[in-house]
Design an enzyme around this catalytic site. Sequence first.
Site, mmCIF file in Angstrom:
data_model
loop_
_atom_site.group_PDB
_atom_site.id
_atom_site.type_symbol
_atom_site.label_atom_id
_atom_site.label_comp_id
_atom_site.label_asym_id
_atom_site.label_seq_id
_atom_site.Cartn_x
_atom_site.Cartn_y
_atom_site.Cartn_z
ATOM 1 N N GLU A 41 0.831 -1.206 0.000
ATOM 2 C CA GLU A 41 0.000 0.000 0.000
ATOM 3 C C GLU A 41 0.866 1.255 0.000
ATOM 4 O O GLU A 41 2.098 1.192 0.155
ATOM 5 C CB GLU A 41 -0.949 -0.054 1.204
ATOM 6 C CG GLU A 41 -1.899 -1.240 1.092
ATOM 7 C CD GLU A 41 -2.939 -1.305 2.198
ATOM 8 O OE1 GLU A 41 -2.804 -0.594 3.213
ATOM 9 O OE2 GLU A 41 -3.890 -2.096 2.027
ATOM 10 N N GLU A 52 -1.690 -10.110 -6.088
ATOM 11 C CA GLU A 52 -1.661 -10.830 -7.365
ATOM 12 C C GLU A 52 -0.757 -10.111 -8.362
ATOM 13 O O GLU A 52 -0.015 -10.747 -9.127
ATOM 14 C CB GLU A 52 -3.082 -10.930 -7.936
ATOM 15 C CG GLU A 52 -4.050 -11.762 -7.117
ATOM 16 C CD GLU A 52 -4.764 -10.971 -6.024
ATOM 17 O OE1 GLU A 52 -4.227 -9.939 -5.560
ATOM 18 O OE2 GLU A 52 -5.861 -11.389 -5.618
ATOM 19 N N CYS A 83 -9.598 -8.630 -6.923
ATOM 20 C CA CYS A 83 -10.351 -7.471 -7.415
ATOM 21 C C CYS A 83 -10.497 -7.564 -8.944
ATOM 22 O O CYS A 83 -9.841 -8.387 -9.595
ATOM 23 C CB CYS A 83 -9.644 -6.172 -7.024
ATOM 24 S SG CYS A 83 -8.183 -5.809 -8.004
HETATM 25 N N1 THU Z 1 -6.007 -6.806 -2.066
HETATM 26 C C1 THU Z 1 -5.134 -7.673 -2.682
HETATM 27 O O1 THU Z 1 -3.917 -7.504 -2.597
HETATM 28 N N2 THU Z 1 -5.648 -8.704 -3.368
HETATM 29 C C2 THU Z 1 -6.970 -9.051 -3.393
HETATM 30 O O2 THU Z 1 -7.310 -10.074 -3.980
HETATM 31 C C3 THU Z 1 -7.956 -8.194 -2.725
HETATM 32 C C4 THU Z 1 -7.438 -6.904 -2.184
HETATM 33 C C5 THU Z 1 -5.446 -5.713 -1.253
HETATM 34 C C6 THU Z 1 -5.516 -4.327 -1.813
HETATM 35 C C7 THU Z 1 -5.417 -3.500 -0.550
HETATM 36 O O3 THU Z 1 -4.059 -3.353 -0.204
HETATM 37 C C8 THU Z 1 -6.089 -4.353 0.507
HETATM 38 O O4 THU Z 1 -6.122 -5.679 -0.027
HETATM 39 C C9 THU Z 1 -7.493 -3.906 0.866
HETATM 40 O O5 THU Z 1 -8.274 -3.756 -0.255
#
Ligand code: THU
Length: 135
Positions: A41, A52, A83
């Site tokens: 993040e 991913e 997502c």
């Molecule tokens: N996130 C992922 O890394 N992969 C997913 O499959 C779903 C969401 C992350 C993005 C963000 O850093 C956090 O999860 C919350 O959305």
Amino acid sequence: MSLEKAAFGVRENAYAPYSQFKVGAAIRAANGTVFAGCNVENIAYPEGTCAEAGAIAAMVAAGETRLTEVFVVADSPVPVTPCGGCRQKLAEFGAGDVPVTLCNLDGVRQEMTLADLLPGAFGKDHLAEGHGDRD
Ligand code: THU
């Protein structure tokens, strides 16, 4: 290494100070090598990247461009699903029948395929001839 072990392990390294939602992803390339990624993040929220995407970047950086298996884990009440953007990213490198395992820390699992995740995926067949050719 198993995809499960790689995904659970890399999840520990996730950088998620804003959402507190750590995700680990592992993919197996066509040559059998396992690549892992975690979410990273950023204080500028849209600049964050998904687990991913990290795994895919590691695979491509190593010279592999096809994936045969996907595993994603997060501490979610039900198994986490990728997502929308990551579904498209995964579809770029994997066929519709590629198995995808989604998992939470309680060990609850959901098995599906890339085509289940992204039915009717936008692909090179949708482009006019000459566009979207792979080299
Ligand atoms: N996130 C992922 O890394 N992969 C997913 O499959 C779903 C969401 C992350 C993005 C963000 O850093 C956090 O999860 C919350 O959305």
